[in-house]
Design an enzyme around this catalytic site. Structure first.
Site, PDB file in Angstrom:
ATOM      1  CD  GLU A   1      -1.964  -6.136   4.934  1.00 12.34           C
ATOM      2  OE1 GLU A   1      -1.560  -6.478   3.804  1.00 12.34           O
ATOM      3  OE2 GLU A   1      -2.103  -4.940   5.263  1.00 12.34           O
TER       4      GLU A   1
ATOM      5  CB  CYS B   1      -0.993  -0.028   1.157  1.00  8.70           C
ATOM      6  SG  CYS B   1      -2.319   1.190   0.926  1.00  8.70           S
TER       7      CYS B   1
ATOM      8  CG  HIS C   1      -3.953  -3.307   2.623  1.00 14.16           C
ATOM      9  ND1 HIS C   1      -2.962  -2.981   3.506  1.00 14.16           N
ATOM     10  CD2 HIS C   1      -4.496  -2.136   2.215  1.00 14.16           C
ATOM     11  CE1 HIS C   1      -2.913  -1.658   3.643  1.00 14.16           C
ATOM     12  NE2 HIS C   1      -3.833  -1.123   2.866  1.00 14.16           N
TER      13      HIS C   1
END
Lengths: 200, 261
Positions: free
Chosen positions: A182, A79, A180
């Site tokens: 994650e 990001c 992202h």
């Protein structure tokens, strides 16, 4: 073992949580001497470009990142961490970045009056060159600025929001994801696994 | 192309997930972390947790459900963020920048501010400067009174008399990244979404609108996605009480050509 550079204000724990879930060993990097412990490094930026860049400068981490990258070990920006790889951003004035990838970071709002900003939610990524990453999937994005690559061979993946924008970059051992991983469920966790498997 | 989101909302009352109706009938339906694991399995787009506890004490002793409860919001956020790899938004009881720090530090990606944002709009600005616009959702609870949506605060009990649309525009200008629009009239009633009000909002705002309140069956989701431009739709009860409502909704919407994940 993966090192997570500790900087910025945001939810930096989440990348660590994902790595732990994948049984990947990791630790934080908060001091310049910490780099030597890790075979892979992630810059998980959350916050504003100048704020995080200043933190890297204040903690004397910029030259260590450059040194680390020259060693050929894999480096991933997520990001804002991807945006910081570039030469310059116009977020809160003109600010210099790490300059590991040629290009600039610009506001999404400049592209079209009709776009809702931030660009929030799940969007597809299209793979634009051969790589070890499974990118032809949808991932979770949340950002108000986008990266423009000066050299097209650095573009790894492209997504569409109003127009196409670069959503993943790769130059040698330096990789960046605008989304992202994650926070992108199984498709995102897979990318973190693939990053961990990159050879040093 | 950006997909439209379907978001389950979980209400936390004194450490338990509960259902809500008109903002005040509550029925315990489960343990915070077990519910999170269930939504994880369904591969949801995002999760919203709203802490609707009136006081800050959490249930420590356990009772009828034979499950463990958790005694503070930090623990709840920490536990959820270790098993859920989707965006997590937490709201309820946020009054200061320290409350926001605590939630984000422990694993929240976004915070949802309601009453305090209205009382002290400056909080939106300072929080957005610190964490970026994308981390700040301003929640607006409204009732339709004489044909206009008016902001209600304090768990929907207090009518401020202020136009919800006007407040949303101000919140956007102050730095809100998304607006969570909740119809009190429709909460828990399963009578469908408030299409006309949602359209007024999406026409005026340049930030994403998340609409909530009224989902009763899967057709309601189809209706809101085809008749409004809202970026995301949120619902609570339908996902808790209707068997596999989330994956079924996604499948149906996709089949009907709606751009969902």
């Amino acid at each position: 073992m993966i090192g997570l550079i500790e900087c910025g204000n945001g939810n930096i724990q989440s990348v660590g949580n994902a790595l732990s879930f994948l049984n990947i060993e990791w630790g934080f990097i908060s001091h310049k001497n910490d780099f030597s412990k890790f075979s892979h490094v992630i810059l998980p930026g959350v916050g504003s470009f100048p704020h995080v860049m200043n933190r890297l400068i204040e903690n004397d981490l910029v030259s260590e990142i450059e040194k680390y990258v020259r060693s050929g070990r894999p480096f991933l920006g997520i990001c804002l961490g991807m945006q910081l790889l570039f030469e310059e951003s116009s977020e809160y004035g003109s600010n210099e970045g790490l300059g590991l990838i040629k290009g600039t970071v610009k506001p999404l709002a400049d592209r079209s009056q009709d776009l809702l900003v931030p660009h929030v939610g799940w969007n597809n990524c299209r793979n634009s060159k051969k790589s070890p990453f499974t990118l032809d999937e949808s991932f979770y994005f949340t950002h108000s600025y986008y990266c423009h690559c000066s050299e097209s061979e650095d573009v790894l993946g492209v997504s569409e929001y109003g127009q196409d924008f670069v959503s993943a970059v790769k130059k040698d051992n330096v990789v960046g994801f605008q989304f992202h991983p994650e926070k992108s469920q199984k498709t995102g966790l897979k990318l973190l696994n693939e990053f961990e498997r990159l050879e040093c | 192309m950006l997909k439209r989101r379907l978001i389950p909302v979980l209400n936390i009352l004194n450490g338990h997930i509960v259902r809500s109706e008109h903002f005040n009938v509550h029925q315990k339906i489960g343990n915070v972390v077990n519910q999170a694991a269930r939504y994880n399995e369904w591969d949801v787009d995002e999760l919203i947790y709203l802490d609707i506890s009136r006081n800050r004490t959490y249930d420590l002793g356990r009772d009828d459900l034979k499950v463990k409860s958790y005694n503070n919001i930090e623990d709840i956020i920490k536990l959820i963020s270790k098993v859920c790899f989707m965006p997590l938004a937490f709201g309820g009881g946020i009054k200061t920048l320290e409350d926001i720090d605590l939630r984000i530090k422990n694993g929240a990606d976004k915070v949802i501010i309601n009453t305090e944002a209205f009382r002290n709009p400056e909080l939106i600005r300072i929080a957005s400067e610190k964490y970026g616009r994308q981390a700040i959702i301003v929640s607006i609870d409204y009732r339709i009174i004489e044909d206009s949506p008016l902001v209600h605060t304090q768990f929907g009990q207090f009518n401020t008399g202020v136009s919800a649309l006007q407040w949303a525009r101000e919140a956007e200008a102050l730095g809100a990244g998304e607006v969570f629009l909740n119809s009190i009239d429709r909460d828990g009633l399963a009578t469908g979404f408030d299409i006309s009000t949602i359209n007024e909002f999406t026409k005026e705002l340049k930030i994403p609108v998340i609409s909530c309140g009224g989902a009763g069956d899967l057709d309601d989701f189809y209706e809101i996605f085809t008749k409004t431009n809202c970026s995301a739709v949120a619902a609570g009860n339908i996902f808790h009480f209707t068997e596999r409502a989330y994956p079924r909704a996604k499948k149906e919407l996709k089949k009907e050509g709606i751009n969902v994940r």
